[in-house]
Design a protein around this motif. Sequence first.
Motif, mmCIF file in Angstrom:
data_model
loop_
_atom_site.group_PDB
_atom_site.id
_atom_site.type_symbol
_atom_site.label_atom_id
_atom_site.label_comp_id
_atom_site.label_asym_id
_atom_site.label_seq_id
_atom_site.Cartn_x
_atom_site.Cartn_y
_atom_site.Cartn_z
ATOM 1 N N ASP A 165 0.839 -1.185 0.000
ATOM 2 C CA ASP A 165 0.000 0.000 0.000
ATOM 3 C C ASP A 165 0.879 1.241 0.000
ATOM 4 N N LEU A 166 0.649 2.130 -0.956
ATOM 5 C CA LEU A 166 1.505 3.299 -1.107
ATOM 6 C C LEU A 166 1.351 4.281 0.052
ATOM 7 N N ASP A 167 0.181 4.301 0.695
ATOM 8 C CA ASP A 167 -0.060 5.244 1.796
ATOM 9 C C ASP A 167 0.417 4.693 3.134
ATOM 10 N N THR A 168 0.102 3.434 3.411
ATOM 11 C CA THR A 168 0.442 2.853 4.717
ATOM 12 C C THR A 168 1.732 2.038 4.693
ATOM 13 N N ASP A 169 2.234 1.733 3.505
ATOM 14 C CA ASP A 169 3.450 0.931 3.327
ATOM 15 C C ASP A 169 3.275 -0.512 3.821
ATOM 16 N N GLU A 170 2.038 -0.955 3.950
ATOM 17 C CA GLU A 170 1.769 -2.327 4.375
ATOM 18 C C GLU A 170 1.831 -3.262 3.166
ATOM 19 N N SER A 171 2.366 -4.448 3.402
ATOM 20 C CA SER A 171 2.531 -5.416 2.319
ATOM 21 C C SER A 171 1.186 -6.015 1.913
ATOM 22 N N ILE A 172 1.034 -6.252 0.604
ATOM 23 C CA ILE A 172 -0.155 -6.922 0.058
ATOM 24 C C ILE A 172 0.342 -8.212 -0.599
ATOM 25 N N ASP A 173 0.233 -9.310 0.149
ATOM 26 C CA ASP A 173 0.841 -10.575 -0.288
ATOM 27 C C ASP A 173 0.252 -11.104 -1.592
ATOM 28 N N LYS A 174 -1.037 -10.898 -1.798
ATOM 29 C CA LYS A 174 -1.651 -11.443 -3.006
ATOM 30 C C LYS A 174 -1.120 -10.752 -4.265
ATOM 31 N N GLU A 175 -0.560 -9.569 -4.116
ATOM 32 C CA GLU A 175 0.036 -8.877 -5.256
ATOM 33 C C GLU A 175 1.530 -9.162 -5.389
ATOM 34 N N SER A 176 2.231 -9.307 -4.262
ATOM 35 C CA SER A 176 3.689 -9.429 -4.297
ATOM 36 C C SER A 176 4.175 -10.870 -4.406
ATOM 37 N N PHE A 177 3.358 -11.839 -4.018
ATOM 38 C CA PHE A 177 3.787 -13.236 -3.979
ATOM 39 C C PHE A 177 3.745 -13.835 -5.378
ATOM 40 N N MET A 178 4.888 -14.335 -5.883
ATOM 41 C CA MET A 178 4.945 -14.919 -7.223
ATOM 42 C C MET A 178 6.046 -15.969 -7.297
ATOM 43 N N ILE A 179 6.125 -16.675 -8.426
ATOM 44 C CA ILE A 179 7.056 -17.781 -8.596
ATOM 45 C C ILE A 179 8.026 -17.460 -9.739
ATOM 46 N N THR A 180 9.264 -17.890 -9.587
ATOM 47 C CA THR A 180 10.308 -17.640 -10.586
ATOM 48 C C THR A 180 10.417 -18.808 -11.551
ATOM 49 N N SER A 181 11.310 -18.659 -12.548
ATOM 50 C CA SER A 181 11.453 -19.710 -13.556
ATOM 51 C C SER A 181 12.063 -20.981 -12.998
ATOM 52 N N ASP A 182 12.833 -20.874 -11.900
ATOM 53 C CA ASP A 182 13.413 -22.077 -11.286
ATOM 54 C C ASP A 182 12.579 -22.567 -10.107
ATOM 55 N N TYR A 183 11.282 -22.202 -10.116
ATOM 56 C CA TYR A 183 10.295 -22.720 -9.155
ATOM 57 C C TYR A 183 10.627 -22.337 -7.716
ATOM 58 N N ASN A 184 11.015 -21.104 -7.523
ATOM 59 C CA ASN A 184 11.188 -20.551 -6.184
ATOM 60 C C ASN A 184 10.168 -19.439 -5.979
ATOM 61 N N PHE A 185 9.754 -19.264 -4.718
ATOM 62 C CA PHE A 185 8.788 -18.228 -4.386
ATOM 63 C C PHE A 185 9.508 -16.975 -3.917
ATOM 64 N N VAL A 186 8.982 -15.827 -4.355
ATOM 65 C CA VAL A 186 9.553 -14.540 -3.948
ATOM 66 C C VAL A 186 8.421 -13.542 -3.708
ATOM 67 N N ASN A 187 8.706 -12.569 -2.879
ATOM 68 C CA ASN A 187 7.830 -11.414 -2.694
ATOM 69 C C ASN A 187 8.503 -10.212 -3.345
ATOM 70 N N VAL A 188 7.851 -9.654 -4.361
ATOM 71 C CA VAL A 188 8.435 -8.532 -5.102
ATOM 72 C C VAL A 188 7.467 -7.354 -5.045
ATOM 73 N N ASP A 189 7.963 -6.209 -4.583
ATOM 74 C CA ASP A 189 7.186 -4.971 -4.540
ATOM 75 C C ASP A 189 7.667 -4.037 -5.643
ATOM 76 N N PHE A 190 6.713 -3.462 -6.383
ATOM 77 C CA PHE A 190 7.042 -2.555 -7.475
ATOM 78 C C PHE A 190 6.444 -1.170 -7.227
ATOM 79 N N TYR A 191 7.169 -0.175 -7.688
ATOM 80 C CA TYR A 191 6.722 1.219 -7.616
ATOM 81 C C TYR A 191 6.719 1.794 -9.032
ATOM 82 N N PHE A 192 5.567 2.372 -9.440
ATOM 83 C CA PHE A 192 5.423 2.909 -10.792
ATOM 84 C C PHE A 192 5.103 4.399 -10.738
ATOM 85 N N GLU A 193 5.565 5.100 -11.755
ATOM 86 C CA GLU A 193 5.203 6.498 -11.968
ATOM 87 C C GLU A 193 4.660 6.648 -13.388
ATOM 88 N N TYR A 194 3.616 7.481 -13.518
ATOM 89 C CA TYR A 194 3.024 7.694 -14.837
ATOM 90 C C TYR A 194 2.519 9.129 -14.940
#
Length: 334
Positions: free
Chosen positions: A99-128
């Motif tokens: 969350d950009l305002d509270t800085d709290e993690s949102i696991d359903k958005e950040s939780f993903m799997i890599t090509s070698d079948y490992n799990f990672v939490n990745v947070d992204f910040y965008f500007e437009y």
Amino acid sequence: MFGRKKQHVAQEPENLNKSQKMPELRKLKKIIIGVFIGAFAIITILQSLYSLQEDEYAVVQTFGYVQVVETPGIKFKIPYVQTVHKVSKASKQFAVGYDLDTDESIDKESFMITSDYNFVNVDFYFEYQIVDPIKYFYASEEPEVIVKNLAQSYIRDTVGSHGVDEVLTTGKYAIQSEIKTKLQERMELEDIGIQITNAVIQDAEVPTVEVAQAFKNVEDAKQGMETAINNANADANTRIPAANAEADKIIKDAQAQKEALIAEAEGQVARFNSLYEEYIKFPLITKQRMFYETLEEVLPNMEIYITDGSTQTLLPLESFSTIDVNNGSGTKEE
């Protein structure tokens, strides 16, 4: 008759009150109407004017016709006919994974799997930025929602094509650049008036503490390896020039020695040839001269011993008291 008169006289005060109330009601109605007219006039005036800041667009719609106003200041519009939508020119932000305002993690958005079948939490910040306010308002109902959904899709697709080691360490820059390029190309295809200006991996980590520590150890080992390689390269960069200089010096010294030896040999050959030519012309004289020159070189190094009153030389000298002139050789007498 008296009764009727009394009744008529009794009703006269009520009619009098009604006649007195009528002007007051008319006056009140006029006041209410005046208030409504004044309020309507004020609202109309307010509806006719709007202000525009330097960092804003104004999208003005008139019976279906749309135009953009960009210059700042107080602007006029036709009240109740024209509608104005203000759009900021400034850069806007949104986040994926937290969350950009509270800085709290949102696991359903950040939780993903890599090509070698490992799990990672990745947070992204965008500007437009909104580059076309008309398309921003009328090409889609919720452009920000579209942009965020597309960003999530490209994040998962790109992270899923890279190994966990790249996501956590060396491949961050390439991943975020790839996602930005894909998202911007899709924005141009969708044509909703939005331009992606920046995409950054804000944070990337493994889900568990143990795995995180393991990756930290791997990263520390890699940094140690890079440090060792850099130190070795620095040492090589110091030693190699010195070794090259030493090798160059040895080669030059050897070349100089070679040239000196060749020059000396050529000198000896020239001297021998010169002596040989003289010997051919005058064998006896040349032989004597060579003999004397040899004595001059040998005698200074000879040692003389005196024993029993007689002198004995250590080097037996050839007697040249008798010389055969015919064949140019000396003969020794007994």
